[in-house]
Design a protein around this motif. Structure first.
Motif, PDB file in Angstrom:
ATOM      1  N   ASP A   1      59.314   7.504  74.034  1.00  0.00           N
ATOM      2  CA  ASP A   1      57.942   7.583  74.546  1.00  0.00           C
ATOM      3  C   ASP A   1      57.085   6.438  74.017  1.00  0.00           C
ATOM      4  O   ASP A   1      56.270   5.878  74.754  1.00  0.00           O
ATOM      5  CB  ASP A   1      57.305   8.923  74.193  1.00  0.00           C
ATOM      6  N   TYR A   2      57.257   6.086  72.748  1.00  0.00           N
ATOM      7  CA  TYR A   2      56.540   4.921  72.216  1.00  0.00           C
ATOM      8  C   TYR A   2      56.997   3.646  72.924  1.00  0.00           C
ATOM      9  O   TYR A   2      56.187   2.836  73.345  1.00  0.00           O
ATOM     10  CB  TYR A   2      56.759   4.779  70.710  1.00  0.00           C
TER      11      TYR A   2
ATOM     12  N   SER B   1      64.400  15.454  69.554  1.00  0.00           N
ATOM     13  CA  SER B   1      62.946  15.292  69.589  1.00  0.00           C
ATOM     14  C   SER B   1      62.520  13.929  69.041  1.00  0.00           C
ATOM     15  O   SER B   1      61.638  13.281  69.607  1.00  0.00           O
ATOM     16  CB  SER B   1      62.237  16.425  68.858  1.00  0.00           C
ATOM     17  N   LEU B   2      63.147  13.463  67.970  1.00  0.00           N
ATOM     18  CA  LEU B   2      62.802  12.151  67.423  1.00  0.00           C
ATOM     19  C   LEU B   2      63.177  11.042  68.413  1.00  0.00           C
ATOM     20  O   LEU B   2      62.392  10.114  68.633  1.00  0.00           O
ATOM     21  CB  LEU B   2      63.489  11.914  66.079  1.00  0.00           C
TER      22      LEU B   2
ATOM     23  N   GLN C   1      63.312  11.277  71.652  1.00  0.00           N
ATOM     24  CA  GLN C   1      62.354  11.306  72.756  1.00  0.00           C
ATOM     25  C   GLN C   1      61.021  10.687  72.335  1.00  0.00           C
ATOM     26  O   GLN C   1      60.408   9.945  73.103  1.00  0.00           O
ATOM     27  CB  GLN C   1      62.133  12.739  73.256  1.00  0.00           C
ATOM     28  N   ILE C   2      60.575  10.953  71.122  1.00  0.00           N
ATOM     29  CA  ILE C   2      59.335  10.361  70.614  1.00  0.00           C
ATOM     30  C   ILE C   2      59.457   8.842  70.580  1.00  0.00           C
ATOM     31  O   ILE C   2      58.553   8.123  71.011  1.00  0.00           O
ATOM     32  CB  ILE C   2      58.993  10.926  69.219  1.00  0.00           C
TER      33      ILE C   2
ATOM     34  N   ARG D   1      53.415   7.249  74.681  1.00  0.00           N
ATOM     35  CA  ARG D   1      52.644   7.558  73.470  1.00  0.00           C
ATOM     36  C   ARG D   1      51.982   6.259  73.057  1.00  0.00           C
ATOM     37  O   ARG D   1      52.601   5.204  73.080  1.00  0.00           O
ATOM     38  CB  ARG D   1      53.541   8.049  72.331  1.00  0.00           C
TER      39      ARG D   1
ATOM     40  N   ILE E   1      59.710  11.957  58.568  1.00  0.00           N
ATOM     41  CA  ILE E   1      60.669  12.099  59.665  1.00  0.00           C
ATOM     42  C   ILE E   1      62.079  12.476  59.212  1.00  0.00           C
ATOM     43  O   ILE E   1      62.952  12.700  60.044  1.00  0.00           O
ATOM     44  CB  ILE E   1      60.702  10.823  60.542  1.00  0.00           C
TER      45      ILE E   1
END
Length: 98
Positions: A63-64, A56-57, A59-60, A69, A49
Motif C-alpha cells: 500500500d505504501y 498484513s505487513l 499488504q501495508i 497509504r 513491527i
C-alpha cells in the motif's frame, strides 16, 4: 468443480509466490532498522513491527509502494523494493519474536 479447485490453487500460489530466504530477508530488513529499530523492535514513535503478521505487513508495504497509504518516508522507502523483496521483508519480521 475442477475449474474452481484449479482457480483456488492458482490464487493460493499467488499469495505465497516467493520462497522465503531467511538470509535475504534479514539483509533486506536492515534498511528498516534506522526507523523501526533492530529486528523491528522500535523504541521510538515508529511502529513496532517485530512479530507482525506476514500477510498484513506485506499488504501495508504494498500500500505504501502503490500510494494507497500516504507517509512521506515509507512511500519513498517502499518504492525502492520489488514486490518480492517486500514479501521477503514481511516474512522476516513475521518470524521475529516480539
Amino acid at each position: 468443480m475442477k475449474k474452481i479447485a484449479l482457480l483456488l490453487v492458482f490464487l493460493y500460489s499467488l499469495t505465497y509466490a516467493a520462497e522465503y530466504d531467511p538470509i535475504r530477508g534479514q539483509m533486506l530488513s536492515l534498511s528498516c532498522a534506522s526507523c523501526h529499530g533492530t529486528d523491528g523492535k522500535s523504541e521510538a514513535i515508529t511502529p513496532y513491527i517485530a512479530g507482525m503478521g506476514k500477510a498484513s505487513l506485506y499488504q501495508i508495504l504494498l500500500d505504501y509502494k502503490n500510494g494507497k497509504r500516504v507517509e512521506t518516508m515509507m512511500q519513498k522507502h517502499a518504492k525502492g523494493f520489488t514486490d518480492e523483496e517486500l514479501e521477503q521483508i514481511a516474512y522476516y519480521f513475521s518470524n521475529v519474536e516480539r
